[in-house]
Structures are given as structure tokens and as C-alpha cells.
Design a protein around this motif. Sequence first.
Motif, short mmCIF file in Angstrom:
data_model
loop_
_atom_site.label_atom_id
_atom_site.label_comp_id
_atom_site.label_asym_id
_atom_site.label_seq_id
_atom_site.Cartn_x
_atom_site.Cartn_y
_atom_site.Cartn_z
N TYR A 1 43.84 51.85 43.89
CA TYR A 1 44.88 51.67 44.90
C TYR A 1 44.36 52.07 46.28
CZ TYR A 1 49.28 52.24 47.47
OH TYR A 1 50.28 52.15 48.41
N TYR B 1 44.63 45.35 37.72
CA TYR B 1 45.86 45.01 38.47
C TYR B 1 45.54 44.82 39.95
CZ TYR B 1 50.47 45.86 40.62
OH TYR B 1 51.62 45.79 41.38
N TYR B 2 44.78 45.75 40.50
CA TYR B 2 44.45 45.69 41.93
C TYR B 2 43.28 44.72 42.17
CZ TYR B 2 47.46 49.73 42.32
OH TYR B 2 48.55 50.56 42.28
N ARG C 1 53.28 58.99 40.19
CA ARG C 1 52.65 58.20 41.23
C ARG C 1 51.36 57.52 40.77
NH1 ARG C 1 49.05 58.33 45.40
NH2 ARG C 1 49.70 57.19 47.25
N THR D 1 52.06 38.10 39.22
CA THR D 1 51.81 39.18 40.19
C THR D 1 50.81 38.72 41.24
OG1 THR D 1 52.21 40.78 38.45
CG2 THR D 1 51.11 41.59 40.42
N ASP E 1 50.85 55.98 38.29
CA ASP E 1 51.16 54.71 37.62
C ASP E 1 51.77 53.69 38.58
OD1 ASP E 1 50.34 55.80 35.18
OD2 ASP E 1 52.30 56.76 34.92
N LEU E 2 51.50 53.89 39.87
CA LEU E 2 52.10 53.03 40.88
C LEU E 2 51.62 51.59 40.76
CD1 LEU E 2 53.72 52.92 43.63
CD2 LEU E 2 51.53 53.21 44.75
N LYS E 3 52.42 50.81 40.07
CA LYS E 3 52.14 49.38 39.94
C LYS E 3 53.49 48.68 39.91
CE LYS E 3 47.86 49.82 37.46
NZ LYS E 3 47.27 49.99 36.15
N PHE E 4 53.55 47.60 40.63
CA PHE E 4 54.83 46.92 40.70
C PHE E 4 54.76 45.56 40.02
CE2 PHE E 4 54.81 49.79 44.35
CZ PHE E 4 55.97 50.49 44.08
N SER E 5 55.82 45.26 39.27
CA SER E 5 55.86 43.95 38.65
C SER E 5 56.18 42.91 39.73
CB SER E 5 56.88 43.92 37.51
OG SER E 5 58.08 44.51 37.94
N GLN E 6 56.00 41.66 39.36
CA GLN E 6 56.00 40.61 40.37
C GLN E 6 57.27 40.52 41.20
OE1 GLN E 6 55.49 40.09 37.15
NE2 GLN E 6 56.90 38.58 36.33
N PHE F 1 57.41 41.86 44.74
CA PHE F 1 56.80 41.15 45.87
C PHE F 1 57.84 40.37 46.67
CE2 PHE F 1 53.14 41.94 43.20
CZ PHE F 1 52.15 42.25 44.12
N ILE F 2 58.98 40.14 46.04
CA ILE F 2 60.04 39.40 46.71
C ILE F 2 60.62 40.21 47.87
CG2 ILE F 2 62.37 38.46 46.39
CD1 ILE F 2 61.51 38.20 43.35
N VAL G 1 55.68 52.15 50.50
CA VAL G 1 54.54 51.39 49.98
C VAL G 1 54.36 50.08 50.75
CG1 VAL G 1 53.60 50.30 47.90
CG2 VAL G 1 54.90 52.40 47.70
N LYS G 2 55.45 49.59 51.29
CA LYS G 2 55.40 48.31 51.99
C LYS G 2 56.61 48.20 52.92
CE LYS G 2 56.26 43.50 50.55
NZ LYS G 2 56.44 42.65 49.38
#
Lengths: 366, 240
Positions: free
Chosen positions: A149, A173-174, B179, A206, B181-186, B189-190, B213-214
Motif C-alpha cells: 500500500y 491486490y495492489y 488497518r 477491482t 487489511d486495508l483493501k476495498f472491494s470494487q 471505487f464508485i 483514503v480517497k
Amino acid sequence: MSGLNAGVAEENKVGENGRSKVVLTESDKKRLFLVAALILVLLAGVSIALGSIHKAPLAACEGIVLLQNRYTCLNNLAISTSNASVCSKLPYPYNDSCVVNVASNTRSIDTCNATRGSAFYSNCVSNISASTSDASYCGLITNSSSSSYCAYRVAQESSFDNVSYCGLMKDAYYASQCYALYYYNRATSSSNATYCTYIQNTTNATVLYALSSNGRAFNYSSFNISESLYLGIINATPRSYCYYKVAVLSKNPALCSLAGGTIGELCTYSLYTHQNTTTNYTNLNASYLCANVPASFKDYCILGVQTAKAANTNNVSVCLAIGVAQEEYSCISTLASRYNESSYCSYISNSTARSACEISATNRTA
Amino acid sequence: MGDVQRINTGVEGLDDLLYGGVPELNQVVVAGGPGSGKTLLSMEILYHAAKRGIPAAFIALEEDPRTVVKNFKSAFPSFSDVDDLINNGTLVVGGEDAAMRIQSTSDSESYSFGNIVSDIETIVGTNNAKLVAIDSVSLIKLMISDNLTYRKSMLALTSNLRRLGVTGIMTAEMPSSERKDLKFSQEFFIFDGILAMYQMGEADKRTLGMEIVKMRGSNHSWSLVPYEITSGGFKVYSIQ
């Protein structure tokens, strides 16, 4: 002799080398001693005063009874003095957060070592890596996902222009997003579809969404229909999406066939509606163009064609022919915004949507 | 980016993290694990907006709206005047029908996503809300088993809110509250923005942290910062 001369102010003598020589009397020496002592006392005083100026804020912060205000005071003091040791006066996690703030401000990677929690440490290293564009620091983070990340953030800062950052990401993932964004950006910026072949061709929502939301060619407000709206409906792959974008940008229909499937159809129709300036918009026929698209996509296709037609012919009646209220609102809002013409909004019966249309037309004017 | 119109959250420290507030018309997701305070935070943002005269609407899909208000007053005694804002219509707390229909229907998909959107529009129209919170979008995911349909639905929802001229705050459950495990499913992104909330305790000590994060169209702080839920509202420890 000396006793006789006592009290005489001074006497210039000529030395053996011919230079004049100042001879001080006893009273002068005493006076000089007193002045020197006074200066020393003054210097000491100033030094003590300076010391207390430095210490006063720390003492003042520590004297604050309300914990939240005390924490804020100490945090601000640590930042303003670039002194991470002040952070040790705070309990966890405020101390770690304080250290991150000081380290990020001073871009000192060593300061990050003063954090106790791994989350704060990785945040600290990531902040400095991103601000210095130095992804090598990310290797200091032991957790693979957090380290990746960190490198992703550095890559993001460079708008994914440097593929070497992607190689530092051990977490798929990244890494998959990073590589796809790099090649996608290369493809779209050079209109060279060869780069698309490096992007995966299996369904990966993704990565697809990452391209759509972070990629260079992303056009957020295009015709008021989010491109993502299509992506939610069609089963595009990251590679086919890349072909589609390059085809549209370079106005090359041949690439649409490489995209294939529904996105290939979208590609062809996009070349007609969104991009092709030579199109005779007046004669665009939504029913004909959208005849072969899947049923779930048809409404959006018709909306897209009609909006393109209305926007390019400045004709609100085209929007009103869509037949679905909400889609008509979208079309009218696009028209109002494009021509800075809020009077078009009066065709919208829903007051909330009308108000949004007027705001969008007014904002555009402003 | 300097010309971005923003809505201040009014939450102590959060606007510093956001460099002034949430950009207008952005659809922001507040993501976190259970107990991180997602519902309270989104409600507090709406409360402050309503206090400044910005019409706001809270759509409770998981709980009875009265329970949301009761919990809010119980957590934040300083904000007891929330009733005044509700009574004068500046703040609408609704979603009762939607929540009941979702819970009472054995086949949840029969109460379609279209119904939810329609209910949301009705609530937003009550006071022409400019700031809307939906608690939570995770429930919508549970309702719609097909992933593609879910994504399509979320896109339609966010597009619709933008079309209505609304700035949105949506709460969502994160698969992990850690934290690392910070990964976001698709579907994430919306959204235009993501505010992530974590539990980051040491041993038996529970502490909370958050980060942006964004945030599309705006610069923001990247720092992970602690926060507290106090009787006077959220306190976010960002740089001032």
C-alpha cells in the motif's frame, strides 16, 4: 612607584618595539571586572530566559487539565518545534500520531521508529515515501499488504508513470492495479493500443474500476452519465476497457473489435455519439443504434444517444422524447449545463431535480 | 482544487483532515468495523450542517429512525437540541418504511432496489436536503445477491444523488477493522471519497483511528489519526 601612580587614569608608554602600550590602573581593572561580571550575569539571565521560553510551552501544555486540549497542545508543540520527544508525554495512540505528524513534517524516516503501533509506523513511512517519491522506504514495513500500500501511494503520487514502483508491491491486490494503471496510462496517452496487451484480460472488477476512477482518460462529467455506470452493467475486462478507451480517444473503430463483446458495442456507439465531431447528430437514431445491445444496457444506450443528440443540436425536445422521467432529467440537466441555460430546467417537473439542474447550469456559468 | 465548494462537517478535527470539508456533490463512504461509530459520525455531520441551516436527511435502513435519534442524544447530551432541528424540518431522520419493508419481507429482493431509491428520493424531497446520510449501504449488498446487480445498483444510487444535487455520506461495514487489511472491494471505487475507521487497540485497550483514503477533487491529509467519541461529539486528533 606603583603606589604613587595609583589613581592616575592611564599612561601611554612606548614599548621596546615602538608600539604604544595601554597600561590600566587598579581602579580601571576593577571597573572592567565589574562590567565583565555584569555582562556575564546578563548573558546568564538571557540564557535562563530563553530556556524558560522553550520550556514554558511544554509546561503550559502539561498543565492543561482537559485531556483533549492537553493532547492537542503537546501535538502542536511537537510539530512546531520539530521535536518528536515531546510526543512521549502523550499516551498511546496520541503519541504515535504525534510522531507521525512530526516525521511527516520533517520528512525524517528515522523519527518513524519512535512509533509503537505498526499501523502508525506504516502510515508514517508511507507518508514520507509518498512525499519524497522514494518507494525504497516502503521496504521497511514488514507487513506485505501495508508495504505494498505504501508503494501504491508513491506510484499514485507519480500518476502511475513509473512501472518500477509496481514491482515493489508483493500484494497482488495492489500490484495488479498498479501495472494495469501504468500500461493503461501509457496506452491512452500515446494512443497506442499495444500497451493494452500487457493488461490482464480476465474479469477483474477491482482493476477495472481502478482504471475507470484513477486512469488518465477518465472524464468524470462526460455527458453527465458516469462511465462507471456502463462498467457496472457490462462484463468488460481491464484489457478490453483499455482497447475501448484508446479506440474512442484515437477515433479508431478497428480497435473496438479488439475490445469485443458488449464493450465493443459500447465502443462503436461511443464513436458515433461522444467523439465523432463529423457525425450528423440531427439524424442520429437511438432505436437503430441501440437495437443490438443487451436489454439491460438498452435504456442507458438510448439515454446516451439522445443526450448526445440533444447536447450537440441544442434541442431540448430530443430529451423530452426519451420517455423515462429520470433519464429525461439527466438529459435536460446536461443540456442546461452545457449551454449555461437554466431555463431548460423548467421542463423538469420534479422540484428537487429541477433545483439540481438550475444549480448545475448556474455553477457552470459562474 | 482551491476553488472546490465544500460542506464543513463541523466535527472537531475532521475538517482539518479534509482540508476544509467534503467537496460538494461528492458521494463519500464512511467505512469501518462494528462499534467504530459510523452511524454516530454521519449523524453528527448532519446535525452540524442542519445547525448551520443546510437541509439534511438521515436515511436509516438498519434501525428505526427513532432509535437512531435516541442513541444520538444518549451518546451526545450536548446535542440535545437535535429535536428542534427535526421539528423545524432542517433535519429529517427517515427510512422507517424502507427498514420495515426490508426486515418484514422474507424474500428481500422483492422489495427491490428501485423501491429503496424511490424511498430515498421521497425523504430527500421532504426538506430538499443538500446533505444526505444513508446508513448503511452494506444492507443493500445483503439484499442483492448478484454482485453485478449490486454494483449496478450502487452506481445508480450515487448517480441519482448527484443528479439531485446532493452530497452523500454512506456508511459501510468493512470486512476487517484492522488497518493492515486495508483493501476495498470494487464497489468502493464508485464513491468519490473513502473515510476509513479502525479499531487499533493495544492488548486490552480499545483505541480508535481514522484516515481519509480517497477524496476525489480535493487534497486531504494522509495521516492516520486517533479519534474519540465524547459526550460533546467526535474529537479527531488532526493537526490544527
